[in-house]
Design an enzyme around this catalytic site. Structure first.
Site, PDB file in Angstrom:
ATOM      1  NE  ARG A 110      53.332  31.465  42.122  1.00 31.15           N
ATOM      2  CZ  ARG A 110      52.033  31.402  41.882  1.00 31.15           C
ATOM      3  NH1 ARG A 110      51.381  32.475  41.435  1.00 31.15           N
ATOM      4  NH2 ARG A 110      51.363  30.277  42.068  1.00 31.15           N
TER       5      ARG A 110
ATOM      6  CG  HIS B 104      49.879  27.452  38.242  1.00 33.16           C
ATOM      7  ND1 HIS B 104      50.358  28.627  38.769  1.00 33.16           N
ATOM      8  CD2 HIS B 104      48.648  27.745  37.771  1.00 33.16           C
ATOM      9  CE1 HIS B 104      49.456  29.592  38.611  1.00 33.16           C
ATOM     10  NE2 HIS B 104      48.415  29.086  38.018  1.00 33.16           N
TER      11      HIS B 104
ATOM     12  CD  GLU C   2      44.584  30.824  42.386  1.00 33.45           C
ATOM     13  OE1 GLU C   2      43.734  30.314  41.642  1.00 33.45           O
ATOM     14  OE2 GLU C   2      44.851  32.024  42.347  1.00 33.45           O
TER      15      GLU C   2
ATOM     16  CG  ASN D 195      47.612  33.679  43.807  1.00 27.32           C
ATOM     17  OD1 ASN D 195      48.709  34.070  44.190  1.00 27.32           O
ATOM     18  ND2 ASN D 195      47.462  32.559  43.135  1.00 27.32           N
TER      19      ASN D 195
ATOM     20  CE1 TYR E 223      44.347  36.292  40.625  1.00 25.64           C
ATOM     21  CE2 TYR E 223      44.395  38.057  38.993  1.00 25.64           C
ATOM     22  CZ  TYR E 223      44.960  36.918  39.554  1.00 25.64           C
ATOM     23  OH  TYR E 223      46.133  36.416  39.056  1.00 25.64           O
TER      24      TYR E 223
ATOM     25  CD  GLU F 268      48.273  33.828  40.275  1.00 28.83           C
ATOM     26  OE1 GLU F 268      47.120  34.149  39.904  1.00 28.83           O
ATOM     27  OE2 GLU F 268      48.678  32.642  40.278  1.00 28.83           O
TER      28      GLU F 268
HETATM   29  C1  GCO Z   1      44.450  31.989  39.067  1.00 29.17           C
HETATM   30  C2  GCO Z   1      45.594  31.339  38.458  1.00 29.17           C
HETATM   31  C3  GCO Z   1      46.135  31.991  37.215  1.00 29.17           C
HETATM   32  C4  GCO Z   1      45.105  32.739  36.380  1.00 29.17           C
HETATM   33  C5  GCO Z   1      45.004  34.179  36.802  1.00 29.17           C
HETATM   34  C6  GCO Z   1      43.921  34.919  36.035  1.00 29.17           C
HETATM   35  O1  GCO Z   1      44.625  32.715  40.047  1.00 29.17           O
HETATM   36  O2  GCO Z   1      43.344  31.703  38.619  1.00 29.17           O
HETATM   37  O3  GCO Z   1      46.648  31.262  39.403  1.00 29.17           O
HETATM   38  O4  GCO Z   1      46.666  30.896  36.516  1.00 29.17           O
HETATM   39  O5  GCO Z   1      45.469  32.717  35.022  1.00 29.17           O
HETATM   40  O6  GCO Z   1      44.666  34.256  38.141  1.00 29.17           O
HETATM   41  O7  GCO Z   1      42.704  34.260  36.222  1.00 29.17           O
END
Ligand code: GCO
Length: 455
Positions: free
Chosen positions: A83, A127, A177, A302, A304, A363
């Protein structure tokens, strides 16, 4: 995490796809080369104090000049997909008008290289690197995503890119995002273009969603058969078990998650404070929602970590205070490591959006700043543990009935981490920013072995 295994083979279904993710401004460099126009991130990084180490993406990983080397790393990884994002100002230096042939040529070469190495291209059209000329509205009025015209220009750009590389792109993501684009870029001033408009930034969210929908139309017209999202979603938890914090968490959940999933998957905005968020959006909202909710082939997520939200003090400009959940191990970025949060999120999405298309994790990754040791080895065991646990979290969700097709690790290589500059390293490959030498980390070898074992 569920009853899933924490050791042994990761139980993912046959055909499950593995990939890596990057973004143009974070890796390409060549910020003024071959006719590329300035983006809002070129402008934002030049403003003192905006980036923690005063850096920019002017050079980044110099991927623009190292495509062959970097695709060879993906090949060595054995990745199914890659990607990347297309830099809008590389294709349209002022956002519209004359196309820059050299810009399209670069992505033409990139997808050729990927296909020649058996790697499926997943192209993100936006992006975050909006052409600066679109941010600076010609009539002096609201620019960028605050202006509806930007969504229309975005669809035109999508059509041009699809015409040139659409025959080789396997999967499309129009907007990466939109919550971060609008809330961090226009509401809180933490990202480009650095506006802190708070709730006056809501039109940027609507126009980014409209841009998504109009781009889907343009991509379908060009014959695209796999279009999705890359929405940043997080389980939202009240910081304390109080009515006030629960109400604040519900409000933030609507803004961070529901405001970007509901329009796409349900064709409506979520409720907020007893009325629809749609009533706060610039019209014609109903017509726009019909465009925004065009059927998709996958829902890109995505992930985290979960976020914790507390009620703000009386009289605060914004009624919530958000942050990372506490009580977990953290990465070098201070982000909590909560793999079970990914299972929780996937189960929640399926329950909330029964008609949701298959999911692709577009992500997932972590920042650990381990560098090469005296033998040149980057022993990032913490990243191995993180990826192992999050892949098992995906396997848990699949075992509980969620249709997840792929996992794309953020990121292939260390890169420019927005407001944190080069102080956070998310890569499977270490990049020495002085020499630009790439060094696959131990996590790279682990990911390659895991991909082989899951085949
Ligand atoms: C995000 C973005 C990425 C970041 C990654 C780490 O999710 O913020 O898509 O460009 O670099 O997630 O923060």
């Amino acid at each position: 995490m569920g009853e899933g295994r924490t050791t042994g083979r990761i139980n993912l279904p046959a055909g499950f796809e593995f990939g890596t993710s990057t973004a143009a401004y974070q890796i390409e460099g060549a910020a003024t080369e071959d006719g590329k126009g300035p983006s809002i991130w070129d402008t934002f990084t030049a403003e003192p104090g905006r980036i923690i180490d005063g850096s920019s993406g002017a050079v980044a990983c110099d991927h623009y000049h190292r495509v062959g080397e970097d695709v060879a790393l993906m090949k060595r990884l054995g990745a199914d997909g890659y990607r990347f994002s297309v830099s809008w100002p590389r294709v349209f230096p002022t956002g519209s008008g004359p196309v820059n042939p050299a810009g399209l040529d670069f992505y033409d070469r990139l997808v050729d290289e990927l296909v020649a190495n058996g790697i499926a291209p997943m192209a993100t059209l936006y992006h975050w690197d909006l052409p600066q000329a679109l941010e600076t509205a010609s009539d002096g009025g609201a620019g960028g995503w605050l202006n509806r015209e930007t969504a229309l220009r975005f669809a035109e750009y999508a059509a041009v890119v699809a015409e040139r590389i659409g025959d080789r792109v396997a999967h499309w993501v129009p907007v990466n995002e939109p919550n971060v684009v609008s809330l961090l870029g226009y509401a809180m001033g933490m990202h480009a273009p650095g506006k802190a408009l708070l709730f006056d930034a809501l039109p940027a969210a609507h126009h980014a969603l409209l841009g998504h929908g109009l781009a889907v139309q343009a991509l379908r017209a060009a014959g695209a058969t796999s279009i999705g999202t890359a929405n940043n979603h997080a389980p939202i938890r009240p910081a304390n078990d109080t009515d006030a914090d629960r109400a604040a968490a519900d409000l933030f959940d609507a803004l961070w998650n529901g405001m970007f999933a509901d329009p796409v998957l349900l064709g409506r905005y979520p409720a907020m404070d007893g009325s629809s968020l749609g009533e706060a959006m610039p019209g014609p909202v109903a017509e726009d929602l019909a465009v925004i909710s065009a059927p998709l082939d996958f829902y890109g997520v995505n992930y985290y970590n979960p976020m914790g939200v507390a009620a703000a003090p009386e009289g605060a400009e914004v009624p919530f205070v958000y942050g990372e959940v506490t009580g977990y191990p953290t990465t070098d970025f201070g982000w909590p490591v909560v793999p079970e949060g990914l299972t929780e999120l996937l189960l929640h999405l399926r329950a909330t959006y029964p008609g949701m298309p298959p999911v692709r994790i577009t992500e997932s990754g972590c920042s650990y700043n381990t560098g090469p040791d005296e033998h040149g080895v980057v022993d990032d065991q913490a990243r191995i543990d993180y990826l192992d646990a999050h892949l098992r979290a995906v396997a848990d969700a699949i075992e509980q009935g969620v249709d997840v097709r792929a996992y794309y690790c953020w990121s292939l290589m260390d890169n420019f981490e927005w407001a944190e500059g080069y102080t956070q390293r998310f890569g499977l490959v270490h990049v020495d920013y002085d020499t630009l030498v790439r060094t696959p980390k131990r996590s790279f070898d682990w990911y390659a072995e895991t991909i082989r074992a899951c085949r």
